[in-house]
Design a protein around this motif. Structure first.
Motif, PDB file in Angstrom:
ATOM      1  N   GLU A 136      21.462   1.750  24.596  1.00 32.01           N
ATOM      2  CA  GLU A 136      22.129   0.959  25.621  1.00 32.01           C
ATOM      3  C   GLU A 136      23.380   0.240  25.126  1.00 32.01           C
ATOM      4  N   ARG A 164      20.978   5.194  29.654  1.00 29.38           N
ATOM      5  CA  ARG A 164      21.162   4.222  28.569  1.00 29.38           C
ATOM      6  C   ARG A 164      19.825   3.509  28.391  1.00 29.38           C
ATOM      7  N   CYS A 165      19.215   3.715  27.225  1.00 32.09           N
ATOM      8  CA  CYS A 165      17.849   3.222  26.985  1.00 32.09           C
ATOM      9  C   CYS A 165      17.831   2.187  25.867  1.00 32.09           C
ATOM     10  N   GLY A 211      14.262   6.955  30.832  1.00 29.61           N
ATOM     11  CA  GLY A 211      14.652   5.635  31.292  1.00 29.61           C
ATOM     12  C   GLY A 211      14.181   5.301  32.682  1.00 29.61           C
TER      13      GLY A 211
END
Length: 866
Positions: A130, A152-153, A188
């Motif tokens: 992220e 985006r994790c 996600g």
């Protein structure tokens, strides 16, 4: 595209990009003592990433064989129940050691997937850390990847680190979309655990060095570490949603299905078939890499997997030794990628066959107990006591019992199991505890130890203890404890036993059998007063038993040499875990997770004896702890050190340097001779060596030579020919045993026809309950199988008596197992003849010790059918 082609294409692609292609390393990690097995492609390069090791290249690629079946990384329980879990798998990886970084890593991955092997771009999905704007920018603006297909994790999924401190960095993962007809969402998302989006490649960007305070210090030379599961990629390219449906498993699975009885109608997608296919891969390669089945460490993981496979084989009807037969099929599958499997094939088959034969002896009984426990279960949890009994008595690992429980929608009481295991460890600890228990009271006076320089001194009695209380006087014939102001007697410490000897003056004699040390520093001389009356304040001459002290010193100094030799031969991961040094022997426990090969034991013993022959002086330095550490001194297990310590240095070039407060020889030649008498396992990851020195070692050699001479005389040969002669006799004996076994089988076959006429009809069911004469217990099962075929529908109980013991077999034809259980019938008979037994509903085995009650017990079977 076949699995072998994918493997080669990957390696060829990265070779074209300037990467050095490294062969797969051993499954045993030689650079990471925290791992049982290599569990990722980067493990062989760990020291390169950390800067400890330098290689002649800065970029590499490999196809690394991996195992995840023990320790923190354990997929064993999921194998057979999911589409992508394996105990053994191959990981494709490319690595940069301070060479290229994110841009090239992403570009190479994209080119390989979309150009080299032609995956549709629209079927791919990407995740990034992220906070990693750089990686996302490369994907979007340089690769042209759609931003709406990038997740985006957080750190849990997309930030990798080797440990709490050290190298770490963000990662970018590549996923394949199997399509809308399969449940699951992209990474996600809330439904990401489905099977639609499957991770195929993980690109790790190692760019930080994490400090103890959590600060991420940028690395001067960032690295790249990637991993892609070969089996997963093969499934994608072969349009399969299950790894077990790929070509890499096809031949193996067919061989397993062919081993099952036709009437069981077992198919290729059977979970047990998949378990067996996975497990032959992991066990065969573990054996290739030197792991041996045992009850600890890597060997225990290997044994667990073998037994799990065997249980699943029996579950699908394979009732003969079968597992080893799959090894040649596997060797043929991997003949090009891993030719070492073919070279080691005979040993792999031999070990697997031996392990299965051993476990088969208890499998039926254990399964019988488990089946009965499940049948009587009132709740949904199998008790910890039952799980432990299966483990302790029948060798059922807890996860194997859990596997069976899961098939019945049950759980197991792991907490209760651990309680029982703890009790067992405590029992083992107490049984092996060589410390002498003492009952007494604390004495504040510290005893001055004079025994390094002298074996005799004069001192006054500071205190007397009798039956746990301070007393002023001890009479002749009474046992007690004497505390002196100063003593030449060594008090037990650091594994060395306390000295024995005599405390005396012209009117008094106290025989000391042991010396202990109180926490206060007072020395307790334990023994019996053999003459006079001993009072507090009396002055005594303390005389240490010189012969016993010399024997102890020899063994203690030899322990130091042994420790150093172990670290040279087995590696510096060897650390002392406990010791016992007395006048008769030495016992040394140390960290090591494999059985020590005979050749290595010979090297260790030889190295110690060479140091003894060198006869160098033993140097003792009294210094502070910091100076000792700088010199490289090793601290002994269980010993506490103050600011002042004794450093013992032995052998040329400081072969052994240790902190030790014990007593030792002056010259190494004083040890005389060193002989290892045994090597064994103590607990998981701990081995034990016992050895003797001096005259005891000479007597040991002399006794061995006498035994060899007697064998030579008995076999009418000489010492040099005795081994060959014994081997010939054993071969002849085996041939005779085979002939006897053949005669017994023929006799049993002939009796089978006669037994048919003895069958009775009870309540509409044929019953044959009879004693079979002249056959061994192991032949009963074959007879029962033949009788079941000939009788068609029947209940059979057969018994044989050999050497005063009863062997029993019970068989029920399959059409009657819904009414009568072979295990219950067998147990009913066995209990009456002083034994027990159990097994499957159609076949059970057991035995007893009271043949006198056999006829009554067999007659009682009729009542079970009424």
């Amino acid at each position: 595209m076949k699995t072998a082609q994918i493997r080669q294409k990957f390696l060829d692609f990265y070779a074209s990009k300037g990467h050095t292609i490294e062969p797969s390393a051993s499954l045993i990690p030689h650079n990471d003592k925290t791992l049982l097995f290599v569990n990722a492609g980067m493990v062989p390069f760990k020291d390169v990433f950390s800067g400890v090791e330098k290689r002649p290249y800065t970029r590499a690629a490999n196809c690394q064989r991996c195992v995840r079946a023990g320790g923190k990384h354990n997929d064993l329980e999921n194998v057979g129940y999911t589409a992508r879990h394996h105990t053994f798998f191959e990981m494709l990886g490319n690595f940069s050691f301070g060479d290229y970084f994110k841009r090239e890593a992403i570009q190479y991955a994209w080119e390989f997937l979309t150009v080299e092997i032609g995956l549709p771009k629209e079927k791919l999905w990407v995740s990034v850390f992220e906070e990693d704007d750089e990686a996302e920018d490369i994907w979007v603006n340089e690769i042209g990847f759609p931003k709406n297909r990038i997740s985006r994790c957080g750190a849990k999924d997309n930030f990798w680190q080797m440990g709490d401190t050290g190298p770490c960095g963000p990662s970018s993962e590549i996923f394949y979309d199997h399509g809308e007809d399969i449940a699951g969402g992209p990474p996600g998302h809330a439904d990401e655990d489905g099977d639609r989006y499957i991770e195929i490649w993980n690109l790790v960007f190692t760019q930080y060095d994490k400090q103890e305070d959590g600060y991420l210090k940028p690395l001067a030379a960032p690295c790249v570490d990637t991993g892609m599961g070969l089996e997963r990629l093969a499934a994608v390219l072969q349009h399969k949603n299950n790894n077990y449906d790929t070509d890499g498993f096809k031949t193996l699975i067919k061989a397993i299905v062919d081993l099952t009885p036709k009437d069981h109608n077992i198919k290729a997608d059977n979970a047990s078939v998949r378990v067996i296919a996975d497990h032959i891969r992991s066990t065969a390669f573990m054996l290739v890499d030197g792991v041996i089945p045992s009850n600890e460490g890597r060997g225990y993981v290997l044994r667990r997997i073998i037994r799990r496979a065997i249980r699943h084989g029996h579950k699908i009807g394979i009732d003969k030794v079968f597992f080893y037969r799959l090894a040649p099929v596997l060797a043929l599958e991997f003949k090009d990628a891993y030719p070492e499997l073919k070279k080691a094939l005979s040993n792999v088959e031999k070990v697997l066959k031996r392990e299965e034969q051993r476990f088969a002896q208890t499998l039926d009984q254990g399964m019988g107990i488990l089946t009965e426990a499940i049948a009587q279960l009132k709740g949904s949890e199998i008790s910890g006591e039952t799980v432990f009994k299966l483990y302790d008595t029948f060798g059922f690992p807890a996860d194997l019992t859990a596997d069976v429980a899961r098939e019945h929608n049950l759980t197991i009481d792991m907490t209760g199991f651990e309680v029982e295991m703890t009790k067992q460890r405590e029992r083992a600890r107490q049984a092996g505890d060589f410390k002498i228990s003492q009952k007494g009271v604390d004495v504040s006076e510290v005893t001055e130890f004079l025994g390094y320089e002298q074996l005799k001194n004069t001192s006054s009695v500071q205190a007397l203890i009798k039956e746990g209380e301070l007393v002023e006087q001890i009479e002749a014939g009474e046992c007690g404890i004497v505390v002196l102001a100063a003593s030449s007697f060594y008090a037990e410490s650091g594994g060395q036993v306390g000295d024995s000897g005599i405390l005396s003056n012209p009117e008094i004699e106290f025989s000391v059998n042991n010396t202990q040390k109180q926490k206060t520093g007072a020395f307790e001389h334990h023994g019996i007063l053999t003459k006079g009356a001993l009072k507090v304040g009396d002055v005594l001459e303390a005389n240490v038993d010189k012969k016993a002290r010399k024997c102890i010193a020899r063994n203690h100094s030899a322990t130091h040499l042994l420790h150093a030799a172990l670290r040279v031969i087995l590696g510096e991961t060897v650390m002392q875990k406990g010791s016992l040094v007395d006048g008769e022997k030495l016992r040394f426990d140390f960290s090591h997770d494999e059985i020590i090969a005979k050749s290595d034991l010979d090297k260790i013993e030889g190295m110690v004896n060479r140091k003894i022959l060198g006869n160098t002086k033993v140097h003792t330095d009294v210094t502070n702890i910091e100076t000792a550490k700088k010199k490289g001194a090793m601290a002994l297990f269980g010993e506490k050190y103050g600011d002042t310590v004794r450093v013992l240095t032995m052998g040329k070039d400081d072969f052994s340097v240790e902190l030790c407060g014990g007593t030792h020889v002056n010259q190494l030649g004083d040890i005389g001779l060193f002989r290892i008498t045994s090597e064994s396992g103590v607990s998981a990851g701990v081995r034990r060596i016992e050895a003797i020195t001096g005259y005891a070692a000479y007597q040991f050699d002399n006794h061995t030579q006498d035994s060899l001479s007697q064998i030579a005389q008995m076999t009418k040969s000489n010492n040099a020919q005795a081994v060959e002669k014994v081997a010939q006799l054993i071969k002849q004996q085996k041939e005779l045993e085979k002939q006897i076994a053949s005669f017994q089988k023929q006799l049993a076959s002939n009796q089978g026809d006669d037994l048919i006429n003895q069958a009775q009809e009870i309540n509409g069911v044929k019953l044959l309950a009879s004693v079979v004469g002249g056959v061994s217990g192991k032949d009963l099962r074959d007879i029962a199988d033949k009788l079941k075929d000939k009788l068609g529908s029947a209940v059979i109980v057969l018994a044989a008596v050999n050497d005063g013991k009863v062997s029993l077999v019970s068989g029920v034809t399959k059409d009657l197992t819904n009414k009568y259980q072979a295990g219950k019938i067998l147990n009913h008979v066995a209990q009456q003849v002083g034994g027990k037994g159990g097994g499957r509903p159609d076949m059970a085995q057991g035995g007893g010790t009271d043949p006198s009650k056999l006829d009554v017990a067999l007659t009682s079977v009729k009542a079970l059918l009424v």
